[in-house]
Each structure stands twice: as structure tokens, then as C-alpha cells.
Scaffold this active site. Structure first.
Site, mmCIF file in Angstrom:
data_model
loop_
_atom_site.group_PDB
_atom_site.id
_atom_site.type_symbol
_atom_site.label_atom_id
_atom_site.label_comp_id
_atom_site.label_asym_id
_atom_site.label_seq_id
_atom_site.Cartn_x
_atom_site.Cartn_y
_atom_site.Cartn_z
ATOM 1 C CE LYS A 214 -3.795 -0.346 -0.092
ATOM 2 N NZ LYS A 214 -4.732 -0.390 -1.357
ATOM 3 C CG HIS B 112 -4.034 3.318 -5.191
ATOM 4 N ND1 HIS B 112 -4.488 2.441 -5.779
ATOM 5 C CD2 HIS B 112 -3.589 2.737 -4.007
ATOM 6 C CE1 HIS B 112 -4.729 1.147 -5.321
ATOM 7 N NE2 HIS B 112 -4.179 1.275 -4.153
#
Length: 356
Positions: free
Chosen positions: A76, A94
Site C-alpha cells: 500500500k 494509486h
């Protein structure tokens, strides 16, 4: 010349997964690589397991002092900070779809001259991802939505509890079946993106707890939404991978109409991105508070690390997919196809974002 792979600790709360298992680390070392693993108590695999296969053990967050040419491997996002990024990073960042804070992250790479190999864009020349958590994201997303549906019936006066991780999937299945026995009806469920990895995972969970679903994919959605048919279901599972702007599956006007829909689990979970096909909400939810109320009858689950609910199965599956490509990266002097493709995407996005 062998390369150094530095498995860092995760910054995201409740993240127990690992992109590399001890068994995978052993094979990577056998290919000639050096593997450094940071101490991280929450990781599903114990640090001793990595040490026993020959990994070098390091303190948490010590990757900042790693050799400049090291490949820092994680899952992440890195926690927000301002220092320049100088290393080769491999993780799900992201930052390519207009997400909040993307420009700030990319500017750190630009200033430090580091490189990002985003795992989402680690694709072959056909554009297909070579490794994904999709199956387990879909599986856990479906599990969470179905649990919520049954929980509302069994315990109407109690809030839905926070998410927790399970040591294996049978424990999760048993918990859902226990709630099912206390409930008066079963949900009518629709999956959009049913033919992909994520959709298959969602449908597998439904089968494991004795349910079925309406299955939609490209053929059913190619005419363009919104789709009022979704409102005929109690549960909507969005598992579609959206790579270009499309009309929304649902919008605020559609959900204002009367229907049965009670819960949306947006497994794809890109609420702040410009490609979001469910623009009725604009923030992710958390393990502490997984439910976002949209109106009196409709709630959304939008947790962005659902596979960590089943950290062992999802980590083993993902590591098995990624490992051959890590070994190839280690053994070849020039970047193999999938790494070159990911790097090219990064460089294009860096120029596009930081020059604007």
C-alpha cells in the site's frame, strides 16, 4: 549483478498482507538476489520465517537508508511526507487516475529522481496485469456485504462491527453462515464485472455460503448507464476494472428512485478518481467504520484493502503470481517487458502531472 529487494513494513492500518512470502523470498535468494526484510509485527508471516530462509533482517522504516539502487517492495501507499524519493519503489501507489494527493507524491519522485513500478500497471504487452489481488478483493468484498445484509436482520439495533482479519477463509465462511441462520431472508445480489478475477472471487464467496447472483459484465453494460435494474437487488457488488471514462453504473438521480437496494460494496474502490463509475460518494471507508450511509435506505462499503481480511490466502496467491517476475528482474541486466511497461507508464504520468 544481483539486485537488492527490500521488503518494507506497511504504513496502512490493519494491513497484514505481504507481496513476498518466506517461501518466495527463499526462491528469490536462490536466484542470486539479496533480500532484506523489515521487522513488522502485523505481517501475517513472522520475521523468523524470513530469517530462516536467508533474508537479512532490518528495522522498520529503515528502507530510507537502503542502497540507492535497491528495489523497495511493499503493497500500500507510503505515508504522507515531504522527503524526496530516490529509490526504485514497487507498490500500489494509486496516483495515476487523478486521486487526491497524487501530484504531491509524484513530485517527490521527480525531485529525488526515484522510480515507481506501480503494481497495478505491471502488465504484459497485451495490457494484462501479471499479478493481482482481484480474486480475494472480490471474495472479501462479497463476504462483507453479505455479512452486513444478514447483520441488519439479525441485530437491527446494533451497529455493524469493525472489520477484522481471519487466519483462514473457513472462519470467515462460518461467521457468515451463523448470521444467515439468524436471518429471515437471503439477499438478491448483482455483480458487475463478473467475468474478471474480482468478479469470480465475489461469486465464489456467494457459492461458499449457498447464494447466487445476477452476473453482469461488458455485454450487459456496453450500452452505458445508469442502470435502474441494479435497484431490483438488495446487494450490488462493483468488481469492474475501469480504465477509461464511462457513463456511471449508478448516479444520485437513479438511487433517489424507489428500489430494494440496501448495500453497495465498491470493491474497485476509486471514489476520488475521475473514472469512478459510482459517483454517489467521494471517500473510502475504514476497517473501524466500514459503512458509509448514503441515504436512509442505502449504504456503501468502500474499503481499499479488503484482501487483508484474509492475509494468508491473499498473500500466498499474490506472491506466487509476482515471484517469477521478481526473479526475472533480478537475473536480467535490462528491464524485462512488464517492468519496462510499468516504468514507461510512470514516466508518462510524471511528465503529464508534474509539468501541468
Amino acid at each position: 549483478m544481483s539486485k537488492t529487494f527490500w521488503l518494507r513494513a506497511e504504513d496502512k492500518a490493519f494491513e497484514r498482507r505481504s507481496p513476498l512470502t518466506p517461501a518466495g523470498a527463499k526462491q528469490l535468494i536462490q536466484s542470486g538476489a539479496k533480500v532484506v526484510v523489515e521487522k513488522f509485527e502485523d505481517r501475517i508471516f513472522k520475521i523468523k520465517e524470513f530469517e530462516n530462509v536467508g533474508c537479512t533482517i532490518a528495522e522498520k522504516d529503515s528502507w530510507r537508508e537502503a542502497p540507492k539502487d535497491a528495489f523497495v517492495l511493499g503493497l500500500k501507499e507510503l505515508k504522507e511526507d515531504s522527503f524526496e524519493l530516490i529509490h526504485n519503489h514497487i507498490y500500489f501507489a494509486h496516483v495515476y487516475k487523478g486521486q487526491d494527493g497524487a501530484k504531491q507524491v509524484l513530485s517527490r519522485y521527480q525531485k529525488g529522481k526515484g522510480r515507481l513500478f506501480d503494481l497495478e500497471f505491471l502488465v504484459n504487452n497485451d495490457g494484462r496485469r501479471i499479478a493481482a489481488f482481484g480474486k480475494w478483493a472480490g471474495y472479501v468484498g462479497a463476504a462483507t456485504a453479505i455479512k452486513y445484509f444478514y447483520h441488519k436482520q439479525a441485530y437491527p439495533d446494533k451497529s455493524f462491527p469493525q472489520l477484522t482479519s481471519f487466519e483462514d477463509k473457513q472462519l470467515l465462511i462460518d461467521e457468515i453462515l451463523s448470521l444467515k441462520e439468524l436471518s429471515s431472508k437471503n439477499p438478491k445480489t448483482i455483480i458487475i464485472g463478473a467475468l474478471g478475477r474480482c468478479g469470480h472471487g465475489a461469486n465464489e464467496l456467494l457459492g461458499d455460503v449457498g447464494l447466487n447472483a445476477t452476473l453482469w459484465d461488458y455485454e450487459e453494460t456496453k450500452k452505458g448507464g445508469p442502470f435502474p435494474e441494479i435497484l431490483d437487488h438488495h446487494v450490488f457488488l462493483n468488481t469492474a476494472l475501469i480504465m477509461k471514462k464511462i457513463p456511471p453504473f449508478l448516479d444520485k438521480e437513479t438511487i433517489a428512485k424507489k428500489g430494494q437496494l440496501q448495500i453497495i460494496c465498491d470493491v474497485s474502490c476509486d471514489p476520488t478518481g475521475e473514472l469512478n463509475p459510482i459517483p454517489i460518494y467521494d471517500k473510502i471507508t475504514s476497517w473501524d467504520n466500514p459503512i458509509l450511509k448514503i441515504n436512509e435506505s442505502l449504504d456503501v462499503i468502500s474499503v481499499d484493502n479488503l484482501p487483508s481480511v484474509l492475509p494468508k490466502e491473499s498473500s500466498e496467491d499474490y506472491s506466487d503470481q509476482l515471484l517469477p517476475h521478481l526473479i526475472e528482474l533480478n537475473e536480467k541486466e535490462s528491464f524485462p517487458e512488464v517492468w519496462k511497461n510499468s516504468l514507461e507508464t510512470f514516466e508518462n504520468k510524471l511528465n503529464e502531472t508534474c509539468s501541468s
